[in-house]
Design a protein around this motif. Structure first.
Motif, PDB file in Angstrom:
ATOM      1  N   GLN A   9     -16.584  57.783   6.529  1.00 53.01           N
ATOM      2  CA  GLN A   9     -15.293  57.880   5.864  1.00 53.01           C
ATOM      3  C   GLN A   9     -15.061  59.300   5.388  1.00 53.01           C
ATOM      4  OE1 GLN A   9     -14.963  55.416   2.450  1.00 53.01           O
ATOM      5  NE2 GLN A   9     -12.829  55.928   2.034  1.00 53.01           N
ATOM      6  N   GLU A  10     -13.963  59.899   5.816  1.00 54.47           N
ATOM      7  CA  GLU A  10     -13.610  61.235   5.331  1.00 54.47           C
ATOM      8  C   GLU A  10     -12.857  61.073   4.026  1.00 54.47           C
ATOM      9  OE1 GLU A  10     -11.211  65.196   6.829  1.00 54.47           O
ATOM     10  OE2 GLU A  10     -11.988  63.778   8.275  1.00 54.47           O
ATOM     11  N   LEU A  11     -13.482  61.515   2.945  1.00 59.16           N
ATOM     12  CA  LEU A  11     -12.966  61.213   1.619  1.00 59.16           C
ATOM     13  C   LEU A  11     -12.015  62.265   1.084  1.00 59.16           C
ATOM     14  CD1 LEU A  11     -16.256  59.879   0.055  1.00 59.16           C
ATOM     15  CD2 LEU A  11     -14.371  58.569   0.996  1.00 59.16           C
ATOM     16  N   ALA A  12     -12.179  63.508   1.488  1.00 60.75           N
ATOM     17  CA  ALA A  12     -11.300  64.572   1.011  1.00 60.75           C
ATOM     18  C   ALA A  12     -11.301  65.687   2.033  1.00 60.75           C
ATOM     19  CB  ALA A  12     -11.769  65.092  -0.342  1.00 60.75           C
ATOM     20  N   THR A  13     -10.219  66.436   2.095  1.00 59.80           N
ATOM     21  CA  THR A  13     -10.095  67.482   3.098  1.00 59.80           C
ATOM     22  C   THR A  13      -9.799  68.817   2.446  1.00 59.80           C
ATOM     23  OG1 THR A  13      -9.281  65.922   4.739  1.00 59.80           O
ATOM     24  CG2 THR A  13      -8.834  68.235   5.141  1.00 59.80           C
ATOM     25  N   ASP A  14     -10.577  69.813   2.811  1.00 56.99           N
ATOM     26  CA  ASP A  14     -10.341  71.191   2.395  1.00 56.99           C
ATOM     27  C   ASP A  14     -10.048  71.980   3.664  1.00 56.99           C
ATOM     28  OD1 ASP A  14     -12.356  73.753   0.704  1.00 56.99           O
ATOM     29  OD2 ASP A  14     -10.341  73.783   1.541  1.00 56.99           O
ATOM     30  N   PRO A  15      -8.825  72.444   3.894  1.00 52.05           N
ATOM     31  CA  PRO A  15      -8.463  73.078   5.156  1.00 52.05           C
ATOM     32  C   PRO A  15      -9.141  74.415   5.394  1.00 52.05           C
ATOM     33  CG  PRO A  15      -6.694  73.329   3.570  1.00 52.05           C
ATOM     34  CD  PRO A  15      -7.701  72.416   2.950  1.00 52.05           C
ATOM     35  N   ARG A  16      -9.745  75.004   4.355  1.00 48.99           N
ATOM     36  CA  ARG A  16     -10.386  76.304   4.514  1.00 48.99           C
ATOM     37  C   ARG A  16     -11.842  76.106   4.900  1.00 48.99           C
ATOM     38  NH1 ARG A  16      -9.002  77.936  -1.402  1.00 48.99           N
ATOM     39  NH2 ARG A  16      -9.464  75.726  -1.485  1.00 48.99           N
ATOM     40  N   ALA A  17     -12.175  76.474   6.130  1.00 52.07           N
ATOM     41  CA  ALA A  17     -13.572  76.376   6.555  1.00 52.07           C
ATOM     42  C   ALA A  17     -14.414  77.336   5.724  1.00 52.07           C
ATOM     43  CB  ALA A  17     -13.692  76.716   8.037  1.00 52.07           C
ATOM     44  N   GLN A  18     -15.617  76.919   5.410  1.00 53.63           N
ATOM     45  CA  GLN A  18     -16.491  77.786   4.632  1.00 53.63           C
ATOM     46  C   GLN A  18     -17.907  77.694   5.184  1.00 53.63           C
ATOM     47  OE1 GLN A  18     -16.512  76.326   0.599  1.00 53.63           O
ATOM     48  NE2 GLN A  18     -18.073  74.829   1.050  1.00 53.63           N
ATOM     49  N   ALA A  19     -18.603  78.812   5.172  1.00 52.20           N
ATOM     50  CA  ALA A  19     -20.023  78.780   5.457  1.00 52.20           C
ATOM     51  C   ALA A  19     -20.702  78.140   4.259  1.00 52.20           C
ATOM     52  CB  ALA A  19     -20.542  80.190   5.678  1.00 52.20           C
ATOM     53  N   GLN A  20     -21.562  77.175   4.498  1.00 51.52           N
ATOM     54  CA  GLN A  20     -22.170  76.423   3.405  1.00 51.52           C
ATOM     55  C   GLN A  20     -23.662  76.709   3.371  1.00 51.52           C
ATOM     56  OE1 GLN A  20     -21.131  72.309   1.421  1.00 51.52           O
ATOM     57  NE2 GLN A  20     -21.593  72.102   3.579  1.00 51.52           N
ATOM     58  N   THR A  34     -21.242  72.784  -4.152  1.00 48.95           N
ATOM     59  CA  THR A  34     -21.515  73.446  -2.884  1.00 48.95           C
ATOM     60  C   THR A  34     -21.066  74.902  -3.008  1.00 48.95           C
ATOM     61  OG1 THR A  34     -19.362  72.887  -1.918  1.00 48.95           O
ATOM     62  CG2 THR A  34     -21.150  71.313  -1.599  1.00 48.95           C
ATOM     63  N   ALA A  35     -21.693  75.743  -2.216  1.00 50.28           N
ATOM     64  CA  ALA A  35     -21.376  77.162  -2.287  1.00 50.28           C
ATOM     65  C   ALA A  35     -21.642  77.811  -0.954  1.00 50.28           C
ATOM     66  CB  ALA A  35     -22.196  77.851  -3.375  1.00 50.28           C
ATOM     67  N   GLY A  36     -20.935  78.884  -0.695  1.00 47.35           N
ATOM     68  CA  GLY A  36     -21.113  79.615   0.551  1.00 47.35           C
ATOM     69  C   GLY A  36     -20.101  80.735   0.654  1.00 47.35           C
ATOM     70  N   GLN A  37     -19.278  80.683   1.668  1.00 41.06           N
ATOM     71  CA  GLN A  37     -18.277  81.713   1.932  1.00 41.06           C
ATOM     72  C   GLN A  37     -16.910  81.056   1.940  1.00 41.06           C
ATOM     73  OE1 GLN A  37     -17.400  84.890   1.972  1.00 41.06           O
ATOM     74  NE2 GLN A  37     -18.360  85.631   3.836  1.00 41.06           N
ATOM     75  N   PRO A  38     -15.907  81.516   1.233  1.00 41.57           N
ATOM     76  CA  PRO A  38     -15.914  82.720   0.402  1.00 41.57           C
ATOM     77  C   PRO A  38     -16.681  82.516  -0.896  1.00 41.57           C
ATOM     78  CG  PRO A  38     -13.832  81.594   0.187  1.00 41.57           C
ATOM     79  CD  PRO A  38     -14.599  80.851   1.231  1.00 41.57           C
ATOM     80  N   SER A  39     -16.723  83.556  -1.722  1.00 40.29           N
ATOM     81  CA  SER A  39     -17.569  83.562  -2.909  1.00 40.29           C
ATOM     82  C   SER A  39     -16.973  82.674  -3.996  1.00 40.29           C
ATOM     83  CB  SER A  39     -17.734  84.995  -3.414  1.00 40.29           C
ATOM     84  OG  SER A  39     -18.638  85.043  -4.479  1.00 40.29           O
ATOM     85  N   ARG A  40     -17.406  81.427  -3.995  1.00 35.53           N
ATOM     86  CA  ARG A  40     -16.914  80.476  -4.986  1.00 35.53           C
ATOM     87  C   ARG A  40     -17.869  79.296  -5.045  1.00 35.53           C
ATOM     88  NH1 ARG A  40     -13.229  76.498  -2.018  1.00 35.53           N
ATOM     89  NH2 ARG A  40     -13.586  76.986   0.169  1.00 35.53           N
ATOM     90  N   LEU A  41     -17.913  78.662  -6.205  1.00 37.94           N
ATOM     91  CA  LEU A  41     -18.586  77.390  -6.365  1.00 37.94           C
ATOM     92  C   LEU A  41     -17.540  76.299  -6.249  1.00 37.94           C
ATOM     93  CD1 LEU A  41     -20.853  78.157  -9.467  1.00 37.94           C
ATOM     94  CD2 LEU A  41     -21.451  78.340  -7.041  1.00 37.94           C
ATOM     95  N   GLY A  60     -16.157  88.547  -3.658  1.00 40.56           N
ATOM     96  CA  GLY A  60     -15.927  88.106  -2.285  1.00 40.56           C
ATOM     97  C   GLY A  60     -17.139  88.032  -1.388  1.00 40.56           C
ATOM     98  N   PHE A  61     -18.351  88.135  -1.948  1.00 39.57           N
ATOM     99  CA  PHE A  61     -19.554  88.037  -1.129  1.00 39.57           C
ATOM    100  C   PHE A  61     -20.006  86.587  -1.020  1.00 39.57           C
ATOM    101  CE2 PHE A  61     -19.815  92.372  -2.904  1.00 39.57           C
ATOM    102  CZ  PHE A  61     -19.879  93.087  -1.712  1.00 39.57           C
ATOM    103  N   ALA A  62     -20.571  86.222   0.130  1.00 40.39           N
ATOM    104  CA  ALA A  62     -21.034  84.856   0.351  1.00 40.39           C
ATOM    105  C   ALA A  62     -22.186  84.512  -0.585  1.00 40.39           C
ATOM    106  CB  ALA A  62     -21.492  84.695   1.792  1.00 40.39           C
ATOM    107  N   ILE A  63     -22.174  83.285  -1.118  1.00 41.48           N
ATOM    108  CA  ILE A  63     -23.256  82.790  -1.966  1.00 41.48           C
ATOM    109  C   ILE A  63     -24.317  82.166  -1.068  1.00 41.48           C
ATOM    110  CG2 ILE A  63     -23.889  81.202  -3.811  1.00 41.48           C
ATOM    111  CD1 ILE A  63     -20.979  81.411  -4.763  1.00 41.48           C
ATOM    112  N   LEU A  64     -25.556  82.581  -1.242  1.00 44.47           N
ATOM    113  CA  LEU A  64     -26.642  82.088  -0.406  1.00 44.47           C
ATOM    114  C   LEU A  64     -27.600  81.174  -1.153  1.00 44.47           C
ATOM    115  CD1 LEU A  64     -27.595  85.237   1.710  1.00 44.47           C
ATOM    116  CD2 LEU A  64     -26.003  83.383   2.251  1.00 44.47           C
ATOM    117  N   SER A  65     -27.499  81.114  -2.481  1.00 49.23           N
ATOM    118  CA  SER A  65     -28.479  80.349  -3.245  1.00 49.23           C
ATOM    119  C   SER A  65     -27.849  79.813  -4.518  1.00 49.23           C
ATOM    120  CB  SER A  65     -29.680  81.254  -3.580  1.00 49.23           C
ATOM    121  OG  SER A  65     -30.626  80.594  -4.375  1.00 49.23           O
TER     122      SER A  65
END
Length: 336
Positions: A9-20, A34-41, A60-65
């Motif tokens: 079941q797809e519960l919610a949609t975020d149209p902006r693809a992000q590196a996770q 969740t965190a990744g690219q762009p720079s946001r939690l 604006g840097f990708a979050i890796l950890s």
């Protein structure tokens, strides 16, 4: 046997693809970060999949950890440029930033006492910070290549550092002395994890296989072969007999370590799979897709396993090589 996320079941949609690059449940809540690219939690509700809020973390840097403190009252985020922020939980209020050296970084963790933070860097260095002052107390040159992951032993005396230079070093956590090198992998180390008691390491390789190292004997205990591309993440089951893994090949696998057998393979994801988190309280495995930003949740709670015990079922599978799982598909939901 293979378990497919059909009918998810797809519960919610975020149209902006992000590196996770990471996902972490918030203790005491039904939410996940969740965190990744762009720079946001991105904070999500696990029950509905809805995005609760988004928190910018930097320029604006990708979050890796994104790692929890030992007392689970704080979390630590790290972006690829080395910016580290501490967050108070469960409200996710930023409380401090570390004065880190600008430049490419990969992973940050607390030590078991919460008094130190270790940060792995792409230049092969491991930097250690005092959490009370936020200042750097050590900077050790450990690897010839980029540090990919770090892990502290449960007693805090040892720090394990994995690298794309194909090695894992066991370090003295106070002095940085290199005590033992785990080598011979033949490929860079990416998916890396320590079991709960601190007795074994799981080393996921860029070539796909996973090596299991016995830390007491410093010997290779098993090789898990099945992933066709980079093994990006590993996570031990709390009982120590099983290991979850994720890969760029789009699969998530559950391994029985002693027999080196993949007892479950989850296929059908849109892209490569990355961060994993197993919640021992609920028995749920959360798995993040690397590019699409989707999060899949699978039920590995005790009710999923046969009542006679999973070991009996594993032994039966190994003997018969055939198990009908038509009525045992893992329920899954997908957050995007």
């Amino acid at each position: 046997f293979e378990l497919w996320p059909t009918g998810a079941q797809e519960l919610a949609t975020d149209p902006r693809a992000q590196a996770q690059a990471c996902l972490t449940p918030i203790p005491g809540t039904t939410r996940i970060v969740t965190a990744g690219q762009p720079s946001r939690l991105v904070e999500r509700d696990l029950a509905t999949g809805a995005i609760v809020r988004e928190i910018p973390t930097g320029p604006g840097f990708a979050i890796l950890s994104f790692s929890l403190s030992p007392d689970r009252t704080e979390a630590l985020s790290l972006d690829v440029n080395g910016q580290a922020n501490r967050w108070r939980l469960p409200g996710l209020e930023r409380v401090a930033s570390l004065e880190t050296k600008p430049g490419a970084a990969s992973h940050a963790i607390y030590n078991p006492s919460g008094e130190r933070i270790a940060i792995g860097r792409w230049d092969g260095h491991v930097a250690v910070f005092d959490t009370s002052t936020g200042t750097q107390v050590h900077d050790w040159k450990v690897h010839a290549g980029a540090v990919s992951r770090l892990a502290y032993a449960p007693d805090g005396r040892r720090l394990y550092s994995a690298s794309r230079d194909q090695t894992v070093w066991m370090l003295d956590a106070e002095t940085g002395e290199r005590l033992h090198k785990f080598k011979g992998h033949g490929a860079g180390v990416i998916g890396f994890g320590l079991d709960g008691p601190g007795e074994r390491l799981a080393v996921g390789l860029e070539s796909g296989p996973i090596w299991i190292w016995n830390l007491a004997t410093k010997t290779r205990e098993a090789v898990l072969i099945g992933h066709e591309k980079i093994t990006t993440w590993t996570a031990f089951h709390p009982n120590g007999a099983y290991l979850f893994s994720a890969s760029y090949d789009g699969t998530v696998r559950l391994w029985h370590i002693e027999s080196s057998t993949a007892v479950a393979t989850v296929r059908g994801h849109k892209d490569g799979m990355g961060p994993l988190h197993f919640d021992a309280e609920t028995g749920h495995l959360h798995a993040g897709a690397l590019r699409s930003g989707e999060v899949y949740t699978y039920d590995f709670s005790p009710a999923w396993w046969p009542r006679e015990g999973v070991m009996d079922r594993i032994e039966q599978m190994l003997q018969l090589r055939l198990v009908d799982v038509s009525a045992e598909r893992i329920p899954a939901h997908r957050l995007r």
